[in-house]
Design an enzyme around this catalytic site. Sequence first.
Site, PDB file in Angstrom:
ATOM      1  CD  GLU A  35     -22.872  44.963 -52.409  1.00  0.00           C
ATOM      2  OE1 GLU A  35     -23.670  45.617 -51.902  1.00  0.00           O
ATOM      3  OE2 GLU A  35     -22.592  44.041 -52.234  1.00  0.00           O
ATOM      4  CG  HIS A  36     -23.839  50.332 -54.160  1.00  0.00           C
ATOM      5  ND1 HIS A  36     -23.782  51.020 -53.533  1.00  0.00           N
ATOM      6  CD2 HIS A  36     -22.760  49.518 -54.538  1.00  0.00           C
ATOM      7  CE1 HIS A  36     -22.513  51.815 -52.625  1.00  0.00           C
ATOM      8  NE2 HIS A  36     -21.762  50.500 -53.095  1.00  0.00           N
ATOM      9  CG  ASP A  38     -29.363  48.844 -50.348  1.00  0.00           C
ATOM     10  OD1 ASP A  38     -29.230  49.144 -51.224  1.00  0.00           O
ATOM     11  OD2 ASP A  38     -29.371  48.165 -48.841  1.00  0.00           O
ATOM     12  N   GLY A 124     -17.494  46.584 -44.229  1.00  0.00           N
ATOM     13  CA  GLY A 124     -18.731  45.948 -44.681  1.00  0.00           C
ATOM     14  C   GLY A 124     -19.463  44.674 -44.224  1.00  0.00           C
ATOM     15  CB  SER A 126     -24.005  44.426 -41.762  1.00  0.00           C
ATOM     16  OG  SER A 126     -23.937  45.131 -43.220  1.00  0.00           O
ATOM     17  CB  SER A 127     -20.197  45.494 -37.460  1.00  0.00           C
ATOM     18  OG  SER A 127     -19.571  46.781 -37.844  1.00  0.00           O
ATOM     19  CB  SER A 128     -23.962  49.500 -37.889  1.00  0.00           C
ATOM     20  OG  SER A 128     -22.684  50.213 -38.430  1.00  0.00           O
ATOM     21  CG  ASP A 172     -26.172  46.110 -44.804  1.00  0.00           C
ATOM     22  OD1 ASP A 172     -26.540  45.911 -45.641  1.00  0.00           O
ATOM     23  OD2 ASP A 172     -25.673  47.603 -44.740  1.00  0.00           O
ATOM     24  CE1 TYR A 221     -25.051  52.762 -50.229  1.00  0.00           C
ATOM     25  CE2 TYR A 221     -25.877  54.809 -49.291  1.00  0.00           C
ATOM     26  CZ  TYR A 221     -25.990  53.335 -49.257  1.00  0.00           C
ATOM     27  OH  TYR A 221     -26.682  52.163 -49.698  1.00  0.00           O
TER      28      TYR A 221
END
Length: 385
Positions: A35-36, A38, A124, A126-128, A172, A221
């Site tokens: 996590e965090h 990438d 969280g 990742s629908s986008s 994502d 972020y």
Amino acid sequence: MILTWNDVAEKFQKYFGQPPAWIVRAPGRVNLIGEHTDYNEGFVLPLAIDRAIWIALRPRQDRTVAVYSVDFQQQKEFSLEGLRACQDGWLEYLKGVAWVLQEEGFRLTGWEGVLVGDVPQAAGLSSSAALEMATARAFAAVSEIAWDPVRMALLGQRAENRWVGVQCGIMDQLVSAAGQAGHALLIDCRSLHTEPVPLPAGTAVVVLDTGTRRGLVDSAYNERRGQCERAAKAMGVRALRDVSVEQLEAAASRLDPLTFRRARHVVTENARTLEAAEAMRQGDKHRLGQLMNASHQSLRDDYEVSSDALNRMVELARSHPACYGARMTGAGFGGCAVALVDQAGADDFVRTVGPAYQQATGHQPALYVCQATQGAEARTGCQIG
Ligand code: GLA
């Protein structure tokens, strides 16, 4: 309820009175560990889940894209000529992808269709990114563009960074584009090499939505990204990916305490992610669970992106006997946790942990046992039922 190819074909049929020419699906994701990391050119280990964004469509003769969103009950359209960003909600993701594909020199065909999804929004998962990859898959289908998952993920990320204005990393989009059924995907976020890693036999992955949504996540972020860049600069490396735990300890005096803790999360998380992939290759679910627990602690204490709700959910998950490990997942500050649990105890886990969390916090949780699915796919109307 989880959508199927047939459900989506029927929605198109209902709206247009004919079967669709194509149906595409792009999944949401849950990150097991990494996590965090990438945007620090490190390692991540997400899986594409059985919740996705779907588009059923047919080509048009003109250069218009017209879409009916079943979830928003809205019909919207845009022209492929002279695209301009405005604040048009979900349509901006489609426009952003059209813009970036055209910027890459692809000649796009217009289309019309229905858009529907079962990825919870802003949770969280990742629908986008799923919407971006579904849109890219839709354009690729009608415009006869070969599907190159890595290239399309990079373009989706560029749309998100430059059109939507969110500075996300590559995880994502890449797992939504390139996920493998039954596997998590170990991604090297520098080379973009991906390796499917099987989920340990007899385990289930459970997503635990805390029912809380991340406020202020974008600014926090970006602040974390800035701190990581400063740490890398102070250490004279391109990215924190290039730093080992020993090198970081040796450089402690050159970093202020806060920057040091941020960097320590990233550096140790990269090591944990590689170890987690190895534990999975060996089928060692206990070790994988321990690494997930350690990841949560590091995100909570060093990176400071957890929340009371996430911490409570993780504690309750771990107190169930079927749980091997649990952690927050995604950007943080709310949204979801993920747990690795014994498959035989998964139903009891869901039945017990959800109500216990609700009782403890007053928030309405949602727990799903997830299957790891294939990344973005397209089928022609004739291939469906
Ligand atoms: C968000 C971003 C990803 C990644 C995670 C944190 O999901 O979109 O690129 O940085 O946060 O791991």
